[in-house]
Design a protein around this motif. Structure first.
Motif, PDB file in Angstrom:
ATOM      1  N   LEU A  38       0.802  -1.094  -0.028  1.00 29.34           N
ATOM      2  CA  LEU A  38       0.069  -0.029   0.012  1.00 29.34           C
ATOM      3  C   LEU A  38       0.856   1.202   0.017  1.00 29.34           C
ATOM      4  N   TYR A  39       0.447   2.066  -0.933  1.00 25.21           N
ATOM      5  CA  TYR A  39       1.701   3.354  -0.874  1.00 25.21           C
ATOM      6  C   TYR A  39       0.446   4.439  -0.568  1.00 25.21           C
ATOM      7  N   PHE A  40       0.928   5.579   0.307  1.00 27.17           N
ATOM      8  CA  PHE A  40       0.515   6.742   0.578  1.00 27.17           C
ATOM      9  C   PHE A  40       1.310   7.780  -0.176  1.00 27.17           C
ATOM     10  N   VAL A  41       0.933   8.450  -0.901  1.00 26.06           N
ATOM     11  CA  VAL A  41       1.632   9.537  -1.648  1.00 26.06           C
ATOM     12  C   VAL A  41       1.793  10.570  -1.084  1.00 26.06           C
ATOM     13  N   ILE A  42       2.925  11.087  -0.479  1.00 27.53           N
ATOM     14  CA  ILE A  42       3.220  12.299   0.353  1.00 27.53           C
ATOM     15  C   ILE A  42       3.818  13.411  -0.305  1.00 27.53           C
ATOM     16  N   GLU A  43       4.198  13.119  -1.370  1.00 23.78           N
ATOM     17  CA  GLU A  43       4.638  14.641  -2.532  1.00 23.78           C
ATOM     18  C   GLU A  43       4.795  13.773  -3.734  1.00 23.78           C
ATOM     19  N   PRO A  44       4.710  14.643  -4.794  1.00 26.57           N
ATOM     20  CA  PRO A  44       5.106  14.216  -6.196  1.00 26.57           C
ATOM     21  C   PRO A  44       6.316  13.378  -6.265  1.00 26.57           C
TER      22      PRO A  44
ATOM     23  N   LYS B 120     -21.863   4.711  -1.143  1.00 23.17           N
ATOM     24  CA  LYS B 120     -22.158   3.252  -0.798  1.00 23.17           C
ATOM     25  C   LYS B 120     -21.086   2.331  -0.100  1.00 23.17           C
ATOM     26  N   ASP B 121     -21.372   1.729   0.811  1.00 23.84           N
ATOM     27  CA  ASP B 121     -20.197   0.930   1.416  1.00 23.84           C
ATOM     28  C   ASP B 121     -19.858  -0.209   0.636  1.00 23.84           C
ATOM     29  N   THR B 122     -18.871  -0.535   0.337  1.00 26.52           N
ATOM     30  CA  THR B 122     -18.165  -1.530  -0.336  1.00 26.52           C
ATOM     31  C   THR B 122     -18.273  -2.968   0.488  1.00 26.52           C
ATOM     32  N   TYR B 123     -18.081  -2.619   1.787  1.00 27.33           N
ATOM     33  CA  TYR B 123     -17.736  -3.710   2.694  1.00 27.33           C
ATOM     34  C   TYR B 123     -16.303  -4.178   2.829  1.00 27.33           C
ATOM     35  N   PHE B 124     -15.507  -3.273   1.906  1.00 24.85           N
ATOM     36  CA  PHE B 124     -14.101  -3.592   2.256  1.00 24.85           C
ATOM     37  C   PHE B 124     -13.637  -2.645   2.986  1.00 24.85           C
ATOM     38  N   ARG B 125     -12.559  -3.081   3.656  1.00 26.04           N
ATOM     39  CA  ARG B 125     -11.723  -2.168   4.624  1.00 26.04           C
ATOM     40  C   ARG B 125     -10.471  -2.071   4.501  1.00 26.04           C
ATOM     41  N   ILE B 126      -9.459  -1.079   4.998  1.00 26.10           N
ATOM     42  CA  ILE B 126      -8.197  -1.332   5.370  1.00 26.10           C
ATOM     43  C   ILE B 126      -7.973  -1.173   6.694  1.00 26.10           C
ATOM     44  N   HIS B 127      -7.544  -2.346   7.164  1.00 27.24           N
ATOM     45  CA  HIS B 127      -7.562  -2.479   8.902  1.00 27.24           C
ATOM     46  C   HIS B 127      -6.480  -3.253   9.450  1.00 27.24           C
ATOM     47  N   GLY B 128      -6.421  -3.075  10.733  1.00 26.17           N
ATOM     48  CA  GLY B 128      -5.474  -3.818  11.478  1.00 26.17           C
ATOM     49  C   GLY B 128      -5.564  -5.257  11.404  1.00 26.17           C
ATOM     50  N   THR B 129      -4.949  -5.916  12.190  1.00 25.47           N
ATOM     51  CA  THR B 129      -5.015  -7.266  12.148  1.00 25.47           C
ATOM     52  C   THR B 129      -4.704  -8.068  13.138  1.00 25.47           C
ATOM     53  N   THR B 130      -5.029  -9.156  13.723  1.00 36.07           N
ATOM     54  CA  THR B 130      -4.707 -10.064  14.903  1.00 36.07           C
ATOM     55  C   THR B 130      -3.874 -11.151  14.319  1.00 36.07           C
ATOM     56  N   ALA B 131      -3.630 -11.095  12.943  1.00 41.19           N
ATOM     57  CA  ALA B 131      -2.849 -12.159  12.468  1.00 41.19           C
ATOM     58  C   ALA B 131      -1.660 -11.578  11.711  1.00 41.19           C
TER      59      ALA B 131
ATOM     60  N   HIS C  47       1.099  -0.065  11.912  1.00 35.92           N
ATOM     61  CA  HIS C  47       1.148   0.629  10.689  1.00 35.92           C
ATOM     62  C   HIS C  47      -0.174   1.073  10.327  1.00 35.92           C
ATOM     63  N   VAL C  48      -1.290   0.615  10.613  1.00 31.38           N
ATOM     64  CA  VAL C  48      -2.516   1.041  10.284  1.00 31.38           C
ATOM     65  C   VAL C  48      -2.972   2.349  11.170  1.00 31.38           C
ATOM     66  N   ILE C  49      -2.297   2.280  12.378  1.00 34.07           N
ATOM     67  CA  ILE C  49      -2.537   3.447  13.357  1.00 34.07           C
ATOM     68  C   ILE C  49      -1.837   4.820  12.464  1.00 34.07           C
ATOM     69  N   ASP C  50      -0.495   4.435  12.109  1.00 37.93           N
ATOM     70  CA  ASP C  50       0.134   5.498  11.517  1.00 37.93           C
ATOM     71  C   ASP C  50      -0.600   6.159  10.238  1.00 37.93           C
ATOM     72  N   LEU C  51      -1.213   5.218   9.371  1.00 38.78           N
ATOM     73  CA  LEU C  51      -1.976   5.654   8.427  1.00 38.78           C
ATOM     74  C   LEU C  51      -3.210   6.264   8.496  1.00 38.78           C
ATOM     75  N   TYR C  52      -3.872   5.724   9.593  1.00 38.94           N
ATOM     76  CA  TYR C  52      -5.007   6.282  10.077  1.00 38.94           C
ATOM     77  C   TYR C  52      -4.996   7.768  10.325  1.00 38.94           C
ATOM     78  N   ASN C  53      -3.629   8.107  10.993  1.00 37.39           N
ATOM     79  CA  ASN C  53      -3.385   9.429  11.436  1.00 37.39           C
ATOM     80  C   ASN C  53      -3.119  10.509  10.354  1.00 37.39           C
ATOM     81  N   ARG C  54      -2.601   9.950   9.225  1.00 34.46           N
ATOM     82  CA  ARG C  54      -2.184  10.530   8.101  1.00 34.46           C
ATOM     83  C   ARG C  54      -3.192  10.842   7.005  1.00 34.46           C
ATOM     84  N   VAL C  55      -4.290  10.081   6.883  1.00 37.79           N
ATOM     85  CA  VAL C  55      -5.426  10.244   5.891  1.00 37.79           C
ATOM     86  C   VAL C  55      -6.631  10.781   6.659  1.00 37.79           C
ATOM     87  N   PRO C  56      -7.193  11.768   5.534  1.00 31.33           N
ATOM     88  CA  PRO C  56      -8.427  12.369   6.149  1.00 31.33           C
ATOM     89  C   PRO C  56      -9.572  11.635   5.434  1.00 31.33           C
TER      90      PRO C  56
END
Length: 190
Positions: free
Chosen positions: A61-67, A143-154, A173-182
């Motif tokens: 997964l890539y989060f674009v931070i600048e060009p 409409k909700d796709t029922y797909f998520r980006i989420h943490g894991t217990t595995a 990692h998902v906490i970091d991403l969660y804090n970055r994306v609006p």
């Protein structure tokens, strides 16, 4: 005087001690392959800052931070035939989300999700919840796709295609991403 019975019992106890010691040692902590740790990488300049790009075949997964620059995270993705592709937006974000498998998941894997069959039970958020510490909910046209980006217990699922379609990340990692994306962030899954 040492009896035969005491001698045999003592010998068996000494012989079994190493095996008992091995079974009581704590399990080794999971260590993720270094390629799946978050890292800043180059990306095509055509991707806009703030956009999320997911490449399921490479498990990134890539989060674009600048060009031309993005933070790359390792992810677990959907099994063949269950993966999401296309473009969506993050319309809901939740900390320690609740969870309930979809009816399709219950039907597909009754041995795993049978306790949900015929009930309205929803698992509360917390340490044992399969969605982990955070969830980003993907929507298309409102409409909700029922797909998520989420943490894991595995955590061992990162870098593999094993989920029911969602994108899994280590909780940190998902906490970091969660804090970055609006809300409203565009997500493209190729």
């Amino acid at each position: 005087m040492l009896t035969r019975r005491a001698f045999v019992s003592s010998a068996l106890a000494v012989a079994a001690a190493p095996a008992l010691a091995q079974t009581t040692q704590p399990a080794q902590p999971f260590v993720i392959d270094p390629q799946f740790q978050p890292q800043v990488v180059k990306i095509k300049k055509s991707f806009l800052p703030g956009q999320l790009l997911i490449l399921p075949r490479s498990h990134f997964l890539y989060f674009v931070i600048e060009p031309g620059k993005a933070i790359r995270y390792g992810v677990g993705v959907g099994k063949a035939g269950l993966e999401f592709t296309g473009t969506a937006t993050i319309d809901v974000k939740k900390e320690w989300p609740t969870w309930r498998p979809t009816d399709e998941m219950i039907e597909r894997d009754p041995h795993l999700y049978g306790k949900f069959n015929g009930t309205d039970y929803v698992m509360p958020g917390g340490e044992g919840n399969p969605l982990g510490a955070r969830a980003l909910y993907l929507f298309q046209d409102g409409k909700d796709t029922y797909f998520r980006i989420h943490g894991t217990t595995a955590p061992e699922s990162i870098g593999r295609s094993v989920s029911n379609g969602c994108i899994r990340m280590l909780n940190s990692h998902v906490i970091d991403l969660y804090n970055r994306v609006p809300l409203g962030t565009v997500v493209s899954v190729l």
